[in-house]
Motif scaffolding. Structure first.
Motif, PDB file in Angstrom:
ATOM      1  N   PHE A 185       0.837  -1.201   0.000  1.00 14.14           N
ATOM      2  CA  PHE A 185       0.000   0.000   0.000  1.00 14.14           C
ATOM      3  C   PHE A 185       0.876   1.257   0.000  1.00 14.14           C
ATOM      4  O   PHE A 185       0.681   2.170  -0.798  1.00 14.14           O
ATOM      5  CB  PHE A 185      -0.911   0.025   1.236  1.00 14.14           C
ATOM      6  N   HIS A 186       1.842   1.282   0.909  1.00  7.30           N
ATOM      7  CA  HIS A 186       2.681   2.470   1.053  1.00  7.30           C
ATOM      8  C   HIS A 186       3.462   2.761  -0.226  1.00  7.30           C
ATOM      9  O   HIS A 186       3.570   3.921  -0.658  1.00  7.30           O
ATOM     10  CB  HIS A 186       3.631   2.282   2.227  1.00  7.30           C
ATOM     11  N   SER A 187       4.010   1.716  -0.840  1.00  7.17           N
ATOM     12  CA  SER A 187       4.807   1.917  -2.053  1.00  7.17           C
ATOM     13  C   SER A 187       3.969   2.417  -3.218  1.00  7.17           C
ATOM     14  O   SER A 187       4.520   2.946  -4.194  1.00  7.17           O
ATOM     15  CB  SER A 187       5.512   0.607  -2.437  1.00  7.17           C
ATOM     16  N   ASN A 188       2.653   2.277  -3.104  1.00  6.61           N
ATOM     17  CA  ASN A 188       1.753   2.781  -4.138  1.00  6.61           C
ATOM     18  C   ASN A 188       1.111   4.108  -3.743  1.00  6.61           C
ATOM     19  O   ASN A 188       0.098   4.506  -4.319  1.00  6.61           O
ATOM     20  CB  ASN A 188       0.677   1.738  -4.453  1.00  6.61           C
ATOM     21  N   GLY A 189       1.705   4.769  -2.759  1.00  9.11           N
ATOM     22  CA  GLY A 189       1.286   6.121  -2.420  1.00  9.11           C
ATOM     23  C   GLY A 189       0.131   6.232  -1.457  1.00  9.11           C
ATOM     24  O   GLY A 189      -0.437   7.316  -1.298  1.00  9.11           O
ATOM     25  N   VAL A 190      -0.233   5.135  -0.783  1.00 14.92           N
ATOM     26  CA  VAL A 190      -1.351   5.154   0.163  1.00 14.92           C
ATOM     27  C   VAL A 190      -0.839   5.532   1.556  1.00 14.92           C
ATOM     28  O   VAL A 190       0.141   4.958   2.044  1.00 14.92           O
ATOM     29  CB  VAL A 190      -2.060   3.783   0.222  1.00 14.92           C
ATOM     30  N   LYS A 191      -1.487   6.504   2.177  1.00 16.65           N
ATOM     31  CA  LYS A 191      -1.144   6.903   3.536  1.00 16.65           C
ATOM     32  C   LYS A 191      -1.561   5.802   4.508  1.00 16.65           C
ATOM     33  O   LYS A 191      -2.682   5.292   4.435  1.00 16.65           O
ATOM     34  CB  LYS A 191      -1.861   8.214   3.887  1.00 16.65           C
ATOM     35  N   ILE A 192      -0.670   5.450   5.425  1.00 16.50           N
ATOM     36  CA  ILE A 192      -0.939   4.428   6.438  1.00 16.50           C
ATOM     37  C   ILE A 192      -0.993   5.100   7.812  1.00 16.50           C
ATOM     38  O   ILE A 192      -0.077   5.823   8.198  1.00 16.50           O
ATOM     39  CB  ILE A 192       0.151   3.345   6.449  1.00 16.50           C
TER      40      ILE A 192
END
Length: 230
Positions: free
Chosen positions: A170-177
């Motif tokens: 998720f993070h590597s695809n620009g999603v905020k965690i």
């Protein structure tokens, strides 16, 4: 760049302040992990951030364009239908085009290594499989931010590592965690910044490396050392 802002957030219940005067800004690009002992207010802050609860004081809002949001709970909600249908239904509720739902759901299952379980009843999956299904369901909705409430708390180490890998995707695809955890090792592996709560109050918000090497407060120092924090 958008950011999630908390202004003087408070939450009172039966005369008790469960959150008290929390001021916080979370940038969209960072993986934020929320730490603190039991009763610190971690899950409560996460639910307010996602809009599941309204604070009794202050407000939270997105500075800039508000992204699509999704949340994964410690015990994910599984509908009484197949693995595939759990995602298809979520896409239907989200308004996805009818002719794209099944293909998108299958794509999500393959990405999270669940394609071979598409026809199985979701509620008979193992805990780790259910958590991966919850993440696949989130991924299918293309969120800009995912809130995770201790997603590996009851999982075995192999399942927990699979969930961590999914979070990294998720993070590597620009999603905020934004995620809560009790696992300090996990926080060290995943976090860009740390929010440390105690007794409903914000104690520290700092880069993860600084938090674990030079905590600014005595409570944080004791917490990172594995000591009981009163």
């Amino acid at each position: 760049m958008s950011a999630l802002v908390f202004e003087e957030i408070g939450f009172h219940h039966r005369g008790q302040a469960l959150l008290d005067n929390v001021d916080l800004r979370l940038d969209a690009s960072a993986r934020t992990l929320i730490l603190g002992p039991n009763g610190a207010g971690k899950t409560l802050l996460l639910r307010i951030a996602h809009g599941l609860l309204q604070p009794t004081q202050g407000r939270s809002y997105w500075l800039g364009l508000a992204p699509r949001q999704a949340m994964v709970f410690q015990r994910p909600v599984m509908l009484r239908r197949s693995v595939l249908a759990n995602i298809v239904y979520a896409l239907k509720v989200a308004g996805a085009a009818r002719d794209r739902r099944v293909a998108r759901a299958r794509e999500a299952l393959e990405r999270f290594d669940l394609g071979h379980l598409a026809a199985r009843a979701a509620r008979v999956l193992s805990g780790g499989e259910q958590q991966r299904l919850a993440l696949a369901r989130c991924w299918a909705l293309e969120p800009g931010v995912v809130f995770l409430d201790e997603p590996t708390a009851s999982l075995d180490p192999a399942s927990a590592l699979a969930i961590e890998a999914a979070i990294g995707h998720f993070h590597s695809n620009g999603v905020k965690i934004v995620m809560t955890t009790h696992d300090l090792g996990q926080a060290r592996r995943l976090a860009d910044d740390i929010v440390f709560l105690h007794g409903g109050r914000l104690q520290e918000h700092t880069p993860a490396r600084e938090f674990f090497t030079r905590p600014a407060t005595e409570r944080a120092r004791r917490f990172t050392a594995g000591e009981l924090v009163a």
